[in-house]
Structure formats: structure tokens, C-alpha cells
Design a protein around this motif. Structure first.
Motif, PDB file in Angstrom:
ATOM      1  N   ASP A   1       0.832  -1.192   0.000  1.00 57.33           N
ATOM      2  CA  ASP A   1       0.000   0.000   0.000  1.00 57.33           C
ATOM      3  C   ASP A   1       0.875   1.254   0.000  1.00 57.33           C
ATOM      4  O   ASP A   1       1.855   1.329   0.723  1.00 57.33           O
ATOM      5  N   GLY A   2       0.510   2.220  -0.829  1.00 56.72           N
ATOM      6  CA  GLY A   2       1.224   3.490  -0.880  1.00 56.72           C
ATOM      7  C   GLY A   2       2.646   3.391  -1.375  1.00 56.72           C
ATOM      8  O   GLY A   2       3.426   4.320  -1.198  1.00 56.72           O
ATOM      9  N   CYS A   3       3.004   2.303  -2.040  1.00 61.74           N
ATOM     10  CA  CYS A   3       4.408   2.043  -2.384  1.00 61.74           C
ATOM     11  C   CYS A   3       5.061   3.115  -3.258  1.00 61.74           C
ATOM     12  O   CYS A   3       6.200   3.469  -3.030  1.00 61.74           O
ATOM     13  N   LEU A   4       4.378   3.647  -4.237  1.00 63.22           N
ATOM     14  CA  LEU A   4       4.966   4.654  -5.115  1.00 63.22           C
ATOM     15  C   LEU A   4       4.136   5.923  -5.144  1.00 63.22           C
ATOM     16  O   LEU A   4       4.265   6.744  -6.035  1.00 63.22           O
ATOM     17  N   SER A   5       3.294   6.070  -4.173  1.00 67.47           N
ATOM     18  CA  SER A   5       2.284   7.121  -4.178  1.00 67.47           C
ATOM     19  C   SER A   5       2.825   8.537  -4.140  1.00 67.47           C
ATOM     20  O   SER A   5       2.290   9.413  -4.783  1.00 67.47           O
ATOM     21  N   LYS A   6       3.871   8.805  -3.410  1.00 68.73           N
ATOM     22  CA  LYS A   6       4.322  10.186  -3.224  1.00 68.73           C
ATOM     23  C   LYS A   6       5.514  10.558  -4.090  1.00 68.73           C
ATOM     24  O   LYS A   6       6.073  11.616  -3.954  1.00 68.73           O
ATOM     25  N   ASN A   7       5.879   9.700  -4.996  1.00 70.32           N
ATOM     26  CA  ASN A   7       7.018   9.963  -5.862  1.00 70.32           C
ATOM     27  C   ASN A   7       6.602  10.750  -7.089  1.00 70.32           C
ATOM     28  O   ASN A   7       5.447  10.738  -7.477  1.00 70.32           O
ATOM     29  N   GLY A   8       7.530  11.423  -7.705  1.00 67.32           N
ATOM     30  CA  GLY A   8       7.278  12.194  -8.919  1.00 67.32           C
ATOM     31  C   GLY A   8       7.355  11.329 -10.162  1.00 67.32           C
ATOM     32  O   GLY A   8       7.708  11.819 -11.223  1.00 67.32           O
ATOM     33  N   ILE A   9       7.041  10.057 -10.046  1.00 66.31           N
ATOM     34  CA  ILE A   9       7.130   9.113 -11.157  1.00 66.31           C
ATOM     35  C   ILE A   9       6.189   9.527 -12.286  1.00 66.31           C
ATOM     36  O   ILE A   9       5.023   9.834 -12.055  1.00 66.31           O
ATOM     37  N   THR A  10       6.701   9.523 -13.516  1.00 61.06           N
ATOM     38  CA  THR A  10       5.883   9.880 -14.674  1.00 61.06           C
ATOM     39  C   THR A  10       5.576   8.673 -15.559  1.00 61.06           C
ATOM     40  O   THR A  10       4.670   8.733 -16.381  1.00 61.06           O
ATOM     41  N   SER A  11       6.329   7.587 -15.410  1.00 64.72           N
ATOM     42  CA  SER A  11       6.030   6.365 -16.155  1.00 64.72           C
ATOM     43  C   SER A  11       6.448   5.166 -15.317  1.00 64.72           C
ATOM     44  O   SER A  11       7.317   5.276 -14.445  1.00 64.72           O
ATOM     45  N   ILE A  12       5.813   4.042 -15.606  1.00 57.64           N
ATOM     46  CA  ILE A  12       6.107   2.839 -14.833  1.00 57.64           C
ATOM     47  C   ILE A  12       5.886   1.613 -15.708  1.00 57.64           C
ATOM     48  O   ILE A  12       5.005   1.604 -16.572  1.00 57.64           O
ATOM     49  N   CYS A  25      -1.253   3.014  -4.407  1.00 55.21           N
ATOM     50  CA  CYS A  25       0.112   2.775  -4.907  1.00 55.21           C
ATOM     51  C   CYS A  25       0.649   3.861  -5.830  1.00 55.21           C
ATOM     52  O   CYS A  25       1.815   4.178  -5.786  1.00 55.21           O
ATOM     53  N   PHE A  26      -0.172   4.429  -6.676  1.00 56.77           N
ATOM     54  CA  PHE A  26       0.297   5.424  -7.644  1.00 56.77           C
ATOM     55  C   PHE A  26      -0.464   6.738  -7.501  1.00 56.77           C
ATOM     56  O   PHE A  26      -0.351   7.618  -8.343  1.00 56.77           O
ATOM     57  N   ARG A  27      -1.241   6.875  -6.468  1.00 54.30           N
ATOM     58  CA  ARG A  27      -2.214   7.957  -6.309  1.00 54.30           C
ATOM     59  C   ARG A  27      -1.644   9.360  -6.509  1.00 54.30           C
ATOM     60  O   ARG A  27      -2.271  10.212  -7.119  1.00 54.30           O
ATOM     61  N   TYR A  28      -0.485   9.639  -5.987  1.00 51.65           N
ATOM     62  CA  TYR A  28       0.081  10.980  -6.097  1.00 51.65           C
ATOM     63  C   TYR A  28       1.262  11.035  -7.060  1.00 51.65           C
ATOM     64  O   TYR A  28       2.035  11.976  -7.043  1.00 51.65           O
ATOM     65  N   SER A  29       1.366  10.049  -7.922  1.00 52.78           N
ATOM     66  CA  SER A  29       2.421  10.057  -8.935  1.00 52.78           C
ATOM     67  C   SER A  29       1.985  10.967 -10.085  1.00 52.78           C
ATOM     68  O   SER A  29       0.940  11.618 -10.005  1.00 52.78           O
ATOM     69  N   LYS A  30       2.739  10.996 -11.134  1.00 53.05           N
ATOM     70  CA  LYS A  30       2.437  11.832 -12.298  1.00 53.05           C
ATOM     71  C   LYS A  30       2.237  10.989 -13.559  1.00 53.05           C
ATOM     72  O   LYS A  30       2.338  11.493 -14.662  1.00 53.05           O
ATOM     73  N   ILE A  31       1.946   9.690 -13.385  1.00 48.18           N
ATOM     74  CA  ILE A  31       1.799   8.832 -14.556  1.00 48.18           C
ATOM     75  C   ILE A  31       0.533   9.187 -15.339  1.00 48.18           C
ATOM     76  O   ILE A  31      -0.468   9.600 -14.769  1.00 48.18           O
ATOM     77  N   SER A  32       0.601   9.026 -16.656  1.00 48.07           N
ATOM     78  CA  SER A  32      -0.568   9.302 -17.492  1.00 48.07           C
ATOM     79  C   SER A  32      -1.152   8.008 -18.061  1.00 48.07           C
ATOM     80  O   SER A  32      -2.324   7.974 -18.417  1.00 48.07           O
ATOM     81  N   SER A  33      -0.333   6.982 -18.133  1.00 47.73           N
ATOM     82  CA  SER A  33      -0.791   5.715 -18.685  1.00 47.73           C
ATOM     83  C   SER A  33      -0.186   4.575 -17.885  1.00 47.73           C
ATOM     84  O   SER A  33       0.963   4.663 -17.448  1.00 47.73           O
ATOM     85  N   ILE A  34      -0.966   3.524 -17.708  1.00 45.23           N
ATOM     86  CA  ILE A  34      -0.439   2.353 -17.011  1.00 45.23           C
ATOM     87  C   ILE A  34      -0.950   1.103 -17.698  1.00 45.23           C
ATOM     88  O   ILE A  34      -2.108   1.036 -18.105  1.00 45.23           O
ATOM     89  N   SER A  35      -0.064   0.156 -17.854  1.00 43.42           N
ATOM     90  CA  SER A  35      -0.421  -1.138 -18.405  1.00 43.42           C
ATOM     91  C   SER A  35      -0.385  -2.138 -17.250  1.00 43.42           C
ATOM     92  O   SER A  35       0.692  -2.480 -16.759  1.00 43.42           O
TER      93      SER A  35
END
Length: 182
Positions: A1-12, A25-35
Motif C-alpha cells: 500500500d502506498g508504495c509509489l504514491s508520493k514519488n514524482g514518477i511519470t512512467s512505470i 500505490c500510484f495515487r500521487y504520482s504523475k503517470i498518465s498511462s499504465i499497463s
């Protein structure tokens, strides 16, 4: 839970061996697409950020909490793998497999939505925050409109509710500032 949530990640890129995604997990990241890999069978709550513009629910997921996409204000369409036996996507809107429940309209959907005449229930918060929708055509088959179903649909001007509706939930049309006719 919350593993990558607060990072500035834009892709994964998630591994094909992943079977579970927790919550937030990705709630506060900056990703636009996820597979999401086909190996994923379980997913938690509140996972995806407001920046998300593309997602497809894989075939093996039979419980996808819709709160995962509640804050995705840039998401115009929800995809579902053609082999999924729990969900369907019709014109980018998420339904249960037998299309008796409309579960979630993506927040960036615009214009007019015509709900199929097999739908009996509009889920809680289904259209909440769909600020680009101008018209929603409800079929006579609708029996239940859940809580906050149309909340904050600011451009929605009119709704026709059929004779079959037996229940309208709390705040179903809350903050629909342009609604002039029901």
C-alpha cells in the motif's frame, strides 16, 4: 500500500509476474498511462492519479474498485480486456459484464451519454465530477439511482427519469449547477 504514491514518477513498467496491487500505490504520482499486467488478479483502492489518461482493466480482475478512478479527471475512456468476464466497456464507460449496472463514467468524458436499455442500476458516484457531460439519456429500464450518482455534473442541463425508478439515493444531483429540468 502506498508504495509509489508520493514519488514524482511519470512512467512505470510493471512486471508480468505481479499478482496484486495494494491501495494508494500510484495515487500521487504523475503517470498518465499504465499497463496492468494480465497476471494481476487483485487490486486495492484509490490507486490512480488525476494525471491518468489511459487504462485497461485486465482479464483476470473480477473486483475492480471504482474509487481507483474517481480522481482521474483527465481520463476520457476506461478500457476492459475483451476476455474479462466481470466487466465491459461500452463507449469508454465501465459496466458490469451483463450490462445491468453502469459502474463508472470516466471523468473526462464529454458530450452526450446514452445508457443501454439493459441497465437497471446507476452506481454510487457513477457520473460524479463529469463536468464535460451535457446530456445523459436514461432508459426506462433504470430502477435505482445510487447516492451522488450525478453529483457535480456542472454542464448537465436536464434529466428525464422513467417510471421504473423506485429509488433515488442521497445527493444524487448535488451541485448540478446547470440542471434546470428533471
Amino acid at each position: 500500500d502506498g508504495c509509489l504514491s508520493k514519488n514524482g514518477i511519470t512512467s512505470i513498467s510493471l512486471p508480468n509476474t505481479l499478482t496484486k496491487i495494494g491501495s494508494s500505490c500510484f495515487r500521487y504520482s504523475k503517470i498518465s498511462s499504465i499497463s496492468i499486467p494480465e497476471s494481476v488478479r487483485e487490486i486495492g483502492h484509490n490507486n490512480f492519479p488525476s494525471t491518468l489518461t489511459s487504462i485497461t482493466i485486465p482479464s483476470q480482475i473480477d473486483d475492480f474498485p471504482t474509487d481507483n478512478l474517481q480522481e482521474c479527471n483527465n481520463l476520457p475512456s476506461i478500457g476492459v480486456d475483451k476476455n474479462n468476464t466481470s466487466y465491459k466497456s461500452i463507449e469508454g464507460i465501465l459496466y458490469n459484464y451483463d450490462v445491468t449496472e453502469i459502474l463508472l463514467c470516466p471523468r473526462a468524458k464529454s458530450g452526450k451519454v446514452i445508457i443501454p436499455n439493459t441497465v437497471k442500476r446507476i452506481a454510487e458516484k457513477c457520473f460524479q465530477g463529469c463536468t464535460k457531460l451535457t446530456m445523459i439519456e436514461l432508459p426506462r429500464s433504470i430502477e435505482t439511482i445510487e447516492d451522488y450518482a450525478f453529483g457535480s455534473c456542472s454542464k448537465l442541463t436536464s434529466v428525464t427519469i422513467g417510471d421504473g425508478v423506485t429509488s433515488i439515493g442521497e445527493s444524487a444531483f448535488r451541485n448540478c449547477s446547470s440542471l434546470t429540468s428533471i
